[in-house]
Design a protein around this motif. Structure first.
Motif, PDB file in Angstrom:
ATOM      1  N   VAL A   1       0.769  15.340 -29.278  1.00  0.00           N
ATOM      2  CA  VAL A   1       0.228  16.489 -29.537  1.00  0.00           C
ATOM      3  C   VAL A   1       1.152  17.831 -29.579  1.00  0.00           C
ATOM      4  CG1 VAL A   1      -2.123  15.943 -28.817  1.00  0.00           C
ATOM      5  CG2 VAL A   1      -0.422  17.146 -27.090  1.00  0.00           C
ATOM      6  N   THR A   2       0.928  18.678 -30.256  1.00  0.00           N
ATOM      7  CA  THR A   2       1.822  19.914 -30.022  1.00  0.00           C
ATOM      8  C   THR A   2       1.076  20.805 -29.231  1.00  0.00           C
ATOM      9  OG1 THR A   2       2.677  19.617 -32.478  1.00  0.00           O
ATOM     10  CG2 THR A   2       2.936  21.836 -31.513  1.00  0.00           C
ATOM     11  N   ALA A   3       1.909  21.324 -28.022  1.00  0.00           N
ATOM     12  CA  ALA A   3       1.312  22.174 -27.132  1.00  0.00           C
ATOM     13  C   ALA A   3       2.420  23.173 -27.122  1.00  0.00           C
ATOM     14  CB  ALA A   3       1.096  21.363 -25.965  1.00  0.00           C
ATOM     15  N   THR A   4       1.897  24.370 -26.227  1.00  0.00           N
ATOM     16  CA  THR A   4       2.856  25.403 -25.710  1.00  0.00           C
ATOM     17  C   THR A   4       2.775  25.332 -23.998  1.00  0.00           C
ATOM     18  OG1 THR A   4       1.529  27.231 -25.802  1.00  0.00           O
ATOM     19  CG2 THR A   4       2.773  26.698 -27.801  1.00  0.00           C
ATOM     20  N   VAL A   5       4.025  25.650 -23.341  1.00  0.00           N
ATOM     21  CA  VAL A   5       3.910  25.845 -21.976  1.00  0.00           C
ATOM     22  C   VAL A   5       4.704  27.111 -21.637  1.00  0.00           C
ATOM     23  CG1 VAL A   5       4.079  23.146 -21.497  1.00  0.00           C
ATOM     24  CG2 VAL A   5       6.234  24.638 -21.736  1.00  0.00           C
TER      25      VAL A   5
ATOM     26  N   PHE B   1       3.630  24.888 -13.916  1.00  0.00           N
ATOM     27  CA  PHE B   1       3.722  25.856 -15.047  1.00  0.00           C
ATOM     28  C   PHE B   1       2.322  26.753 -14.883  1.00  0.00           C
ATOM     29  CE2 PHE B   1       6.921  23.141 -15.759  1.00  0.00           C
ATOM     30  CZ  PHE B   1       7.617  23.542 -16.844  1.00  0.00           C
ATOM     31  N   ALA B   2       2.685  28.173 -15.154  1.00  0.00           N
ATOM     32  CA  ALA B   2       1.679  29.115 -15.097  1.00  0.00           C
ATOM     33  C   ALA B   2       0.376  28.687 -16.347  1.00  0.00           C
ATOM     34  CB  ALA B   2       1.920  30.333 -15.745  1.00  0.00           C
ATOM     35  N   GLU B   3       0.796  28.008 -17.601  1.00  0.00           N
ATOM     36  CA  GLU B   3      -0.265  27.672 -18.405  1.00  0.00           C
ATOM     37  C   GLU B   3       0.402  26.504 -19.417  1.00  0.00           C
ATOM     38  OE1 GLU B   3      -1.636  30.275 -22.300  1.00  0.00           O
ATOM     39  OE2 GLU B   3      -1.918  31.273 -20.566  1.00  0.00           O
ATOM     40  N   LEU B   4      -0.529  25.810 -20.044  1.00  0.00           N
ATOM     41  CA  LEU B   4      -0.227  24.998 -20.987  1.00  0.00           C
ATOM     42  C   LEU B   4      -1.724  25.105 -21.967  1.00  0.00           C
ATOM     43  CD1 LEU B   4       0.165  22.105 -21.948  1.00  0.00           C
ATOM     44  CD2 LEU B   4      -1.296  21.247 -20.278  1.00  0.00           C
ATOM     45  N   SER B   5      -1.041  25.091 -23.184  1.00  0.00           N
ATOM     46  CA  SER B   5      -1.926  25.123 -24.150  1.00  0.00           C
ATOM     47  C   SER B   5      -1.898  24.246 -25.110  1.00  0.00           C
ATOM     48  CB  SER B   5      -1.989  26.617 -25.061  1.00  0.00           C
ATOM     49  OG  SER B   5      -1.978  27.763 -24.212  1.00  0.00           O
TER      50      SER B   5
ATOM     51  N   HIS C   1      -6.896  25.901 -22.878  1.00  0.00           N
ATOM     52  CA  HIS C   1      -5.725  26.634 -22.043  1.00  0.00           C
ATOM     53  C   HIS C   1      -6.056  26.249 -20.509  1.00  0.00           C
ATOM     54  CE1 HIS C   1      -4.732  29.034 -25.471  1.00  0.00           C
ATOM     55  NE2 HIS C   1      -6.101  29.250 -25.629  1.00  0.00           N
ATOM     56  N   PHE C   2      -4.913  25.584 -20.142  1.00  0.00           N
ATOM     57  CA  PHE C   2      -4.911  25.113 -18.506  1.00  0.00           C
ATOM     58  C   PHE C   2      -4.111  26.114 -17.869  1.00  0.00           C
ATOM     59  CE2 PHE C   2      -5.995  21.510 -21.329  1.00  0.00           C
ATOM     60  CZ  PHE C   2      -7.263  21.341 -20.855  1.00  0.00           C
ATOM     61  N   HIS C   3      -4.453  26.318 -16.534  1.00  0.00           N
ATOM     62  CA  HIS C   3      -3.570  27.171 -15.738  1.00  0.00           C
ATOM     63  C   HIS C   3      -2.905  26.218 -14.633  1.00  0.00           C
ATOM     64  CE1 HIS C   3      -4.708  30.525 -18.294  1.00  0.00           C
ATOM     65  NE2 HIS C   3      -6.104  30.025 -18.297  1.00  0.00           N
ATOM     66  N   ASN C   4      -1.659  26.760 -13.964  1.00  0.00           N
ATOM     67  CA  ASN C   4      -1.181  26.122 -13.052  1.00  0.00           C
ATOM     68  C   ASN C   4      -1.014  24.589 -12.898  1.00  0.00           C
ATOM     69  OD1 ASN C   4      -1.221  28.800 -11.928  1.00  0.00           O
ATOM     70  ND2 ASN C   4      -3.448  28.492 -11.104  1.00  0.00           N
ATOM     71  N   VAL C   5      -0.458  24.116 -14.125  1.00  0.00           N
ATOM     72  CA  VAL C   5      -0.393  22.683 -14.378  1.00  0.00           C
ATOM     73  C   VAL C   5       1.157  22.271 -13.781  1.00  0.00           C
ATOM     74  CG1 VAL C   5      -0.361  20.965 -16.137  1.00  0.00           C
ATOM     75  CG2 VAL C   5      -1.873  23.004 -16.353  1.00  0.00           C
TER      76      VAL C   5
ATOM     77  N   ARG D   1     -11.752  20.887 -14.515  1.00  0.00           N
ATOM     78  CA  ARG D   1     -10.632  21.868 -13.987  1.00  0.00           C
ATOM     79  C   ARG D   1     -10.906  23.079 -14.888  1.00  0.00           C
ATOM     80  NH1 ARG D   1      -5.068  20.232 -13.847  1.00  0.00           N
ATOM     81  NH2 ARG D   1      -4.814  22.730 -13.714  1.00  0.00           N
ATOM     82  N   LYS D   2     -10.651  24.310 -14.391  1.00  0.00           N
ATOM     83  CA  LYS D   2     -10.619  25.643 -15.185  1.00  0.00           C
ATOM     84  C   LYS D   2     -10.095  25.700 -16.337  1.00  0.00           C
ATOM     85  CE  LYS D   2     -12.132  28.348 -11.230  1.00  0.00           C
ATOM     86  NZ  LYS D   2     -11.784  29.661 -10.378  1.00  0.00           N
ATOM     87  N   SER D   3     -10.581  25.716 -17.585  1.00  0.00           N
ATOM     88  CA  SER D   3      -9.857  25.859 -18.685  1.00  0.00           C
ATOM     89  C   SER D   3     -10.610  27.077 -19.682  1.00  0.00           C
ATOM     90  CB  SER D   3      -9.851  24.553 -19.601  1.00  0.00           C
ATOM     91  OG  SER D   3     -10.830  24.229 -19.853  1.00  0.00           O
ATOM     92  N   SER D   4      -9.983  27.584 -20.531  1.00  0.00           N
ATOM     93  CA  SER D   4     -10.536  28.863 -21.295  1.00  0.00           C
ATOM     94  C   SER D   4     -10.317  28.513 -22.708  1.00  0.00           C
ATOM     95  CB  SER D   4     -10.021  30.270 -20.756  1.00  0.00           C
ATOM     96  OG  SER D   4      -8.656  30.049 -20.876  1.00  0.00           O
TER      97      SER D   4
END
Length: 297
Positions: free
Chosen positions: A170-174, A236-240, A245-249, A294-297
């Motif tokens: 997958v293509t993601a951003t961090v 990491f603060a964010e993974l998309s 969007h996942f936080h604190n990964v 887990r928390k995602s948005s």
């Protein structure tokens, strides 16, 4: 095809049409462990989306009387050691009602992975297991469900992937910090990455990667086909990925996973991201569904 090898392997075989079925699995050190039958012998197998072919241990190949072919290919798993991949032909591979025949695969020494997980692993069910079906792994219920490709389960946030060397990428951003600019990475969705998400050499050559690695504490971050891999674990603060969007990964940063030195692959997403939730692989449509508790948005 490079002579280095493709993660653990390559190749594919067609599957047979079948009705939806749900079967139990045992979670052992975050590995999805099931019983399968190979050439009539019941074996301990692990579902491994990070493997591009069917893999058997060299010890099982010997028990089955398989002739190991010659190959210049090397496994591209974790660790600094090298391992050769030996081509084999498996007459039958069965997982309940799912049956594959005349399956090309590879034999390899799985002793390092078996030892580190505390589980005797006879086989890795890779690409041929996923190729023509939809496979849902429900960690909360410890079940594997297999659906025909024309009757998949619903998915609220489908994520597109590309098959690279027969593994889903997958293509993601961090973002290493909340104020950092996002960096695009290409990550394998890997059921075999049992303890960490990973980023490899290309990310470590970036300014953010250099800073995280320099300031981190070096430790063992995994055990692969080449032995122990060392690296640094950072949050990491964010993974998309897709619309999620996942936080604190947490990611393990390492140069010692050979697969992450290949073009088009920067690392992997592993079980910690969706542990306790559900992950669904739809290879025919090249989509994945992550329903993580887990928390995602």
């Amino acid at each position: 095809m490079s002579r280095r090898g493709l993660f653990l392997s390559i190749l594919a075989v067609p599957g047979l049409a079948m009705a939806q079925q749900t079967l139990p699995f045992h979670l052992h050190d975050n590995l999805v462990s099931v019983q399968a039958t190979i050439n009539g012998k019941t074996v301990n197998a692990v579902l491994d989306s990070g493997s591009g072919a069917m893999i058997v241990s060299k010890s099982l190949a010997t028990e089955l009387g398989l002739q190991l072919g010659h190959s210049p290919l090397q496994a591209s798993g974790g660790g600094t050691g090298n391992q050769s991949l030996f081509p084999v032909k498996l007459k039958n591979v069965e997982f309940d009602a799912l049956a594959l025949h005349d399956v090309p695969g590879y034999a390899i020494d799985l002793g390092s992975i078996s030892s580190s997980s505390g589980l005797r692993i006879d086989a890795l069910l890779g690409y041929p297991f996923f190729e023509n079906h939809v496979v849902r792994v429900n960690y909360a219920e410890s079940t594997v469900s297999i659906y025909p490709e024309n009757d998949p389960p619903g998915c609220p946030n489908p994520i597109s992937f590309e098959l690279i060397h027969n593994v889903p990428v997958v293509t993601a951003t961090v973002k290493s910090q909340a104020t950092s600019a996002p960096e695009t990475v290409h990550l394998v969705i890997d059921l075999g990455s049992r303890n960490h998400n990973y980023l490899g050499t290309a990310f470590l050559q970036s300014n953010a990667g250099k800073a995280l690695y320099t300031n981190g504490h070096k430790q063992a971050v995994g055990e692969g086909t080449g032995g122990r891999a060392m690296g640094v674990v950072s949050e990491f603060a964010e993974l998309s990925v897709g619309t999620q969007h996942f936080h604190n990964v947490k990611f393990a940063l390492t140069e010692q996973v050979k697969a992450f030195n290949l073009e088009q692959v920067d690392g992997s997403l592993g079980v910690p991201l969706w542990a306790g939730g559900i992950i669904t692989f739809n290879y025919p449509k090249q989509q994945i569904c992550i329903q993580a508790p887990r928390k995602s948005s």
